[in-house]
Design a protein around this motif. Structure first.
Motif, PDB file in Angstrom:
ATOM      1  N   GLU A 131       4.851  -4.964   6.129  1.00  0.00           N
ATOM      2  CA  GLU A 131       3.736  -4.712   5.466  1.00  0.00           C
ATOM      3  C   GLU A 131       3.325  -5.897   4.388  1.00  0.00           C
ATOM      4  O   GLU A 131       4.162  -6.349   3.750  1.00  0.00           O
ATOM      5  N   SER A 172      -4.460   1.553   1.264  1.00  0.00           N
ATOM      6  CA  SER A 172      -4.723   0.210   1.935  1.00  0.00           C
ATOM      7  C   SER A 172      -6.305  -0.184   2.080  1.00  0.00           C
ATOM      8  O   SER A 172      -6.577  -1.050   1.868  1.00  0.00           O
ATOM      9  N   ALA A 178       0.656  -1.393  -0.022  1.00  0.00           N
ATOM     10  CA  ALA A 178       0.145   0.175   0.050  1.00  0.00           C
ATOM     11  C   ALA A 178       0.797   1.261  -0.026  1.00  0.00           C
ATOM     12  O   ALA A 178       0.601   2.307  -0.752  1.00  0.00           O
TER      13      ALA A 178
END
Length: 202
Positions: free
Chosen positions: A79, A57, A42
């Motif tokens: 992530e 996101s 993201a």
């Protein structure tokens, strides 16, 4: 390109919410970036779009809810990385127009594609001007507005021939280091004959 495994055909009767989710411009942009460049986080997509990572996101999770994207292999545990599930999303125009709100959704999606065309043209011209694309790309590149007279059957056949040839050439050039990403926009938009007598005195 465009094989059965890489194409997702949406049914407006069953996938109305998924189609509606696609009308958001940022979601279409994110999906396009994942298809063009491969898996990304993201945060990486936020840099590419100028949006916040919170926004990208959120919209990635919406796309995942409707199975347009899925989690990809992670480089690390910090992530989540995302990938596009399919290379192509399509639907039946007839079924779209017959479904409640389908004509509006179809119109929005078409206009998003026109926006993508303008963005692609701007980038193409900038890439040529800056030398990021070599001179060998100047001649084969371009736009066309041919206006042949065709029957519905011939137009459908033309689409099939185009898709088959595009798939053939994509497979042929897959390992050629000279190959570049090419954005192909195609449109087959029949226009009813104009009533030239409209507005004239009888």
């Amino acid at each position: 390109m465009d094989s059965e495994d890489s194409r997702r055909v949406l049914d407006p009767a069953q996938d109305g919410a998924a189609l509606k989710a696609l009308t958001h411009p940022l979601r279409l942009t994110l999906l396009g970036l994942l298809r063009r460049h491969g898996p990304a986080t993201a945060s990486e997509l936020a840099v590419g779009t100028g949006e916040s990572s919170a926004s990208t996101s959120y919209h990635l999770r919406v796309l995942a809810k409707y199975a347009f994207v899925a989690e990809a292999d992670h480089r690390d545990s910090r992530e989540r990385r995302w990938r596009s599930v399919h290379d192509v999303t399509s639907w039946s125009n007839e079924a779209m127009r017959a479904s409640p709100g389908g004509s509006v959704i179809l119109s929005v999606l078409h206009r998003r594609q026109i926006e993508h065309l303008q963005q692609s043209l701007d980038r193409h011209e900038a890439d040529l001007d800056s030398g990021r694309l070599g001179e060998e790309w100047q001649e084969p590149s371009g736009l066309s507005d041919l206006m042949p007279r065709l029957t519905p059957e011939s137009l459908a056949e033309l689409w099939e021939v185009f898709r088959a040839k595009a798939a053939e050439l994509t497979a042929r050039d897959a390992e050629d280091p000279r190959a570049e990403q090419v954005v192909l926009f195609t449109a087959g938009l029949p226009l009813a004959q104009e009533d030239t007598a409209a507005g004239e005195d009888s």
